[in-house]
Design an enzyme around this catalytic site. Structure first.
Site, PDB file in Angstrom:
ATOM      1  N   ASP A   1      44.414  33.879  47.929  1.00 47.01           N
ATOM      2  CA  ASP A   1      43.491  33.987  47.141  1.00 47.01           C
ATOM      3  C   ASP A   1      43.845  33.107  45.931  1.00 47.01           C
ATOM      4  O   ASP A   1      45.332  32.068  45.319  1.00 47.01           O
ATOM      5  CB  ASP A   1      43.703  34.922  46.421  1.00 47.01           C
ATOM      6  CG  ASP A   1      42.765  36.210  47.512  1.00 47.01           C
ATOM      7  OD1 ASP A   1      41.910  36.150  48.467  1.00 47.01           O
ATOM      8  OD2 ASP A   1      43.322  37.744  47.531  1.00 47.01           O
TER       9      ASP A   1
ATOM     10  N   ASP B   1      32.061  44.589  48.101  1.00 47.24           N
ATOM     11  CA  ASP B   1      34.044  45.188  48.139  1.00 47.24           C
ATOM     12  C   ASP B   1      33.261  46.315  46.930  1.00 47.24           C
ATOM     13  O   ASP B   1      32.465  46.335  46.099  1.00 47.24           O
ATOM     14  CB  ASP B   1      34.036  43.650  46.738  1.00 47.24           C
ATOM     15  CG  ASP B   1      34.515  42.217  47.447  1.00 47.24           C
ATOM     16  OD1 ASP B   1      34.735  42.173  48.202  1.00 47.24           O
ATOM     17  OD2 ASP B   1      33.621  41.657  46.765  1.00 47.24           O
TER      18      ASP B   1
END
Length: 247
Positions: A8, A129
């Site tokens: 990330d 998500d």
């Protein structure tokens, strides 16, 4: 079952967030390209990248860091975060990204996802998500009233390569992956599902592998690899299929 080690990207560094909170970021490697090379050397066959700044900005922000990663590795890379138009999709695929992950735009403009699937077969994933079962977008800052399964079903016939399903409440919290919710999503789809969020031990990988027949194709692992809770060699051995054993 594939393991996708996660990198990330925030401000050019490899970080992990707690439940998607940008204010709770832990830097694990200031050199993401070196981290990517390390994952490749450990035997992983894919990389999963997220441009965190891009997810909030709605456009690529960590492009330089992604480019350096692509220069260092030969294994395929999938990328999400800030990819919201066809030009950006085409740009990343042309620069060497194997698959792009479309999240916010999948909710806001589903026709774009379908057009992208037609233009780039096998190279478009949808990122879903979920917070308490509902889809969150804009870098997880906004929770919609759309349920994860309902969104996934919109793309059943679109040719999506995979659904990347993240349980936000589990992400980075090291509390265990939500196997039940992931399997429940996968069993209702023909599109393969990649699990994400909360993986903290080898037991999570075994639990997901046991549900492979539901359509769970892989799992994204982040913090547990960085802090040593999961040993790469053991993880790869546990998730190997018959074709891997013959190699």
């Amino acid at each position: 079952m594939n393991i996708y080690p996660a990198i990330d990207l925030k401000d050019g560094q490899a970080v992990r967030l707690l439940r998607g909170d940008m204010d709770q970021a832990t830097v694990f490697n200031p050199d993401p390209a070196a981290q990517a090379a390390a994952f490749q050397d450990q035997g992983f066959r894919w990389l999963h990248l997220v441009d965190l700044n891009g997810a909030f900005a709605g456009r690529p922000v960590n492009a330089d860091a992604v480019s350096r990663i692509l220069e260092r590795v030969t294994i395929p890379v999938q990328l999400g975060g800030g990819i919201r138009d066809m030009a950006t999709i085409e740009e990343w695929l042309g620069r060497g990204i194997r698959r792009v992950i479309l999240g916010t735009v999948a909710l806001r403009d589903p026709d774009l996802v379908k057009d992208a699937c037609r233009a780039f077969p096998g190279r478009i994933c949808v990122g879903i998500d979920a917070r308490d079962g509902h889809v969150a977008v804009e870098g997880w800052a906004t929770t919609s009233d759309v349920r994860a399964l309902d969104l996934a079903l919109r793309f059943e016939d679109a040719g999506v390569a995979a659904i990347v399903y993240t349980d936000i409440n589990r992400d980075g919290a090291m509390g265990g992956v939500n196997v039940e919710a992931t399997a429940d999503l996968a069993v209702h789809l023909t599109t393969p599902v990649i699990a994400s969020g909360g993986v903290h031990a080898l037991s999570d990988l075994l639990a997901l592998k046991a549900e492979a027949e539901t359509g769970i194709e892989g799992v994204i692992v982040g913090r547990a690899l960085y802090d040593g809770r999961i040993d790469p060699r053991q993880a790869l051995a546990l998730t190997a299929g018959p074709e891997d054993a013959r190699c």
